[in-house]
Design a protein around this motif. Structure first.
Motif, PDB file in Angstrom:
ATOM      1  N   ARG A 139       0.871  -1.174   0.000  1.00 37.18           N
ATOM      2  CA  ARG A 139       0.000   0.000   0.000  1.00 37.18           C
ATOM      3  C   ARG A 139       0.905   1.219   0.000  1.00 37.18           C
ATOM      4  NH1 ARG A 139      -3.476  -0.272   4.893  1.00 37.18           N
ATOM      5  NH2 ARG A 139      -4.436  -2.045   3.786  1.00 37.18           N
TER       6      ARG A 139
ATOM      7  N   SER B 146       4.527   1.202   1.545  1.00 35.57           N
ATOM      8  CA  SER B 146       4.611   0.168   2.579  1.00 35.57           C
ATOM      9  C   SER B 146       4.410  -1.220   1.974  1.00 35.57           C
ATOM     10  CB  SER B 146       3.546   0.416   3.652  1.00 35.57           C
ATOM     11  OG  SER B 146       3.539  -0.624   4.603  1.00 35.57           O
TER      12      SER B 146
ATOM     13  N   LEU C 248       0.507  -3.566   7.268  1.00 36.22           N
ATOM     14  CA  LEU C 248       0.825  -2.450   6.378  1.00 36.22           C
ATOM     15  C   LEU C 248       0.867  -1.121   7.131  1.00 36.22           C
ATOM     16  CD1 LEU C 248      -1.283  -3.440   3.239  1.00 36.22           C
ATOM     17  CD2 LEU C 248       1.226  -3.260   3.349  1.00 36.22           C
ATOM     18  N   GLU C 249       1.744  -0.245   6.653  1.00 36.16           N
ATOM     19  CA  GLU C 249       1.917   1.105   7.221  1.00 36.16           C
ATOM     20  C   GLU C 249       2.359   1.055   8.676  1.00 36.16           C
ATOM     21  OE1 GLU C 249      -1.151   3.620   4.457  1.00 36.16           O
ATOM     22  OE2 GLU C 249      -2.073   2.394   6.023  1.00 36.16           O
TER      23      GLU C 249
ATOM     24  N   ARG D 188       4.787   1.480  11.922  1.00 38.10           N
ATOM     25  CA  ARG D 188       5.614   2.601  12.388  1.00 38.10           C
ATOM     26  C   ARG D 188       6.627   2.099  13.410  1.00 38.10           C
ATOM     27  NH1 ARG D 188       0.755   6.432  14.627  1.00 38.10           N
ATOM     28  NH2 ARG D 188      -0.880   5.703  13.215  1.00 38.10           N
TER      29      ARG D 188
END
Length: 443
Positions: free
Chosen positions: A190, A193, A227-228, A230
């Motif tokens: 996505r 990512s 996904l994404e 941190r």
């Protein structure tokens, strides 16, 4: 693959090894023989990637001339090879130095009862059927969401083996067992990512495997939720080890209370017997006679009887994990653990996974560990991790590129809860484990 007639044939081969050892002057001997066959099929992007048929056999013999020991092995089961293998073991034994702790297990500890543990379920699957299952599994994962961008494929494995063990004390036993599995690994993207994750199912009986569709969907769900991800700021916080990761904590416990680490004085739990090492609600025990389980067995790698027994009760370390050699080194008796523990279980608590997340309130949920940063001598623990950040009992976002650190002695004592979400896909059975506080190194 084999029937009782074939097992008897292999028993006769093992007995001939033992007889040959005696003929060549050995005062004692033990021998093992294994035959295995299986099928492994993998598919990727809807196409067959590999088809492998496995067929292996081997035998090994250990001989003793008093306290001197020699071992040799071969994959050739011909009479000439058996004779040569025994000769090689005897030659080694004649030139090794004496070891007062070497020898066969204590005769009174050998297994004498052999109930059927329901571990043999051959799966008469052909390669084309296995391919269809693998493709169905991968298709379920790839079709689950548009963000699933690529695949590492799906694999079907089926394995059946027979093992025979005998020694000059009169022990001679053999059994058949099976193990089948299905796994799938996919990638998702996505924006910038990209993540990968997987899922697998494993069982003695193919009928107990999760469906191909379910395995594919779980692999996709697990990949998408990462996904994404941190990084986190460096801090101290509670850490919840998901069930499939929590097994490694119990693995560290077993490493620390195993005979080899103890007699070498290389364990952080040296001299910890009969002392509290966990909170008083923790109960860790072996269940070697569970029917159909992946770790079940009537005897260990030396023929010593296995038994249901406590390693930890009321948080107190009650027993070590010993084979004959390490037991003698420590002035103790074998615990029937040559080859390791069997169906190691930590009693689950009342909270399911969601309730554990809520109970933690704010902290780190760990779903993947990387690296080997566990010091068995000091208990120092530092491993790369990935997972999810939790606030107010709710998962907020995925996390990556962090390190979690602590000391296993303190981590064990700071266990707050054990989940009811037990993972049965291996030899260690545990739910998720919540540790009160660890250091998290991130940004």
């Amino acid at each position: 693959m084999q029937n009782q007639e074939h097992i008897n044939h292999l028993k006769n081969l093992v007995q001939s090894l033992l007889d040959e050892a005696k003929k060549q002057g050995a005062t004692a001997a033990e021998a093992g023989l294994s035959q295995e066959d299986g099928l492994s099929v993998s598919a990727r992007l809807g196409e067959v990637e590999t088809i492998e048929h496995h067929c292996d056999q081997g035998l090994g013999i250990t001989v003793y001339f008093g306290q001197r020991k020699g071992s040799a092995s071969t994959s050739d089961l011909s009479p000439e090879s058996i004779k040569e293998t025994v000769s090689a073991a005897c030659s080694i034994a004649r030139y090794t130095s004496e070891d007062s702790f070497a020898g066969l297990p204590d005769p009174e500890l050998l297994a004498t009862e052999f109930p059927d543990l329901d571990v043999n379920h051959p799966w008469g699957i052909h390669a084309d059927e296995a391919i269809a299952i693998a493709i169905e599994c991968e298709n379920a994962a790839r079709a689950y969401h548009a963000d699933i961008s690529n695949s590492e494929g799906a694999t079907v494995n089926t394995h059946q083996g027979i093992r025979v063990l005998g020694n000059s004390l009169g022990f001679l036993q053999g059994y058949q067992s099976t193990r089948h599995s299905l796994s799938c690994s996919v990638l998702a993207q996505r924006g910038d990512s990209m993540q990968r994750d997987y899922w697998f199912t494993v069982a003695r009986n193919a009928a107990d495997l999760e469906s191909a569709n379910d395995v594919g969907i779980k692999a996709a769900e697990r990949t998408l939720r990462r996904l994404e991800a941190r990084r986190l700021p460096t801090q101290q916080c509670p850490v919840l080890f998901s069930a499939e990761i929590a097994t490694s904590l119990l693995g560290s416990l077993i490493g620390a209370i195993s005979g080899g680490a103890l007699y070498r004085k290389s364990s952080f739990l040296l001299d910890a017997l009969d002392t509290p090492i966990f909170p008083d609600f923790v109960h860790v025990y072996e269940q070697p006679h569970l029917r159909g389980a992946l770790g079940s067995g009537n005897y260990d790698g030396e023929g010593v009887a296995t038994q249901t027994r406590d390693l930890v009760s009321d948080g107190i370390l009650r027993s070590y994990v010993l084979a004959s050699y390490s037991a003698r080194k420590l002035g103790l008796k074998s615990t029937g653990n040559a080859g390791g523990v069997r169906n190691l279980t930590i009693t689950p608590g009342a909270l399911d996974f969601q309730a554990l997340v809520q109970h933690m309130h704010t902290g780190l949920l760990v779903t993947e560990l990387m690296g080997q940063g566990v010091n068995n001598v000091t208990g120092d623990y530092s491993r790369g991790a990935a997972g999810f950040w939790v606030e107010n009992g709710v998962i907020q976002f995925p996390v990556e590129e962090i390190t979690i650190a602590g000391n296993l002695k303190e981590m064990f004592k700071q266990i707050v809860a054990i989940g009811s979400d037990v993972d049965y896909r291996g030899n260690i059975r545990t739910g998720s484990i919540l540790v009160e506080k660890m250091s998290v190194a991130g940004e």
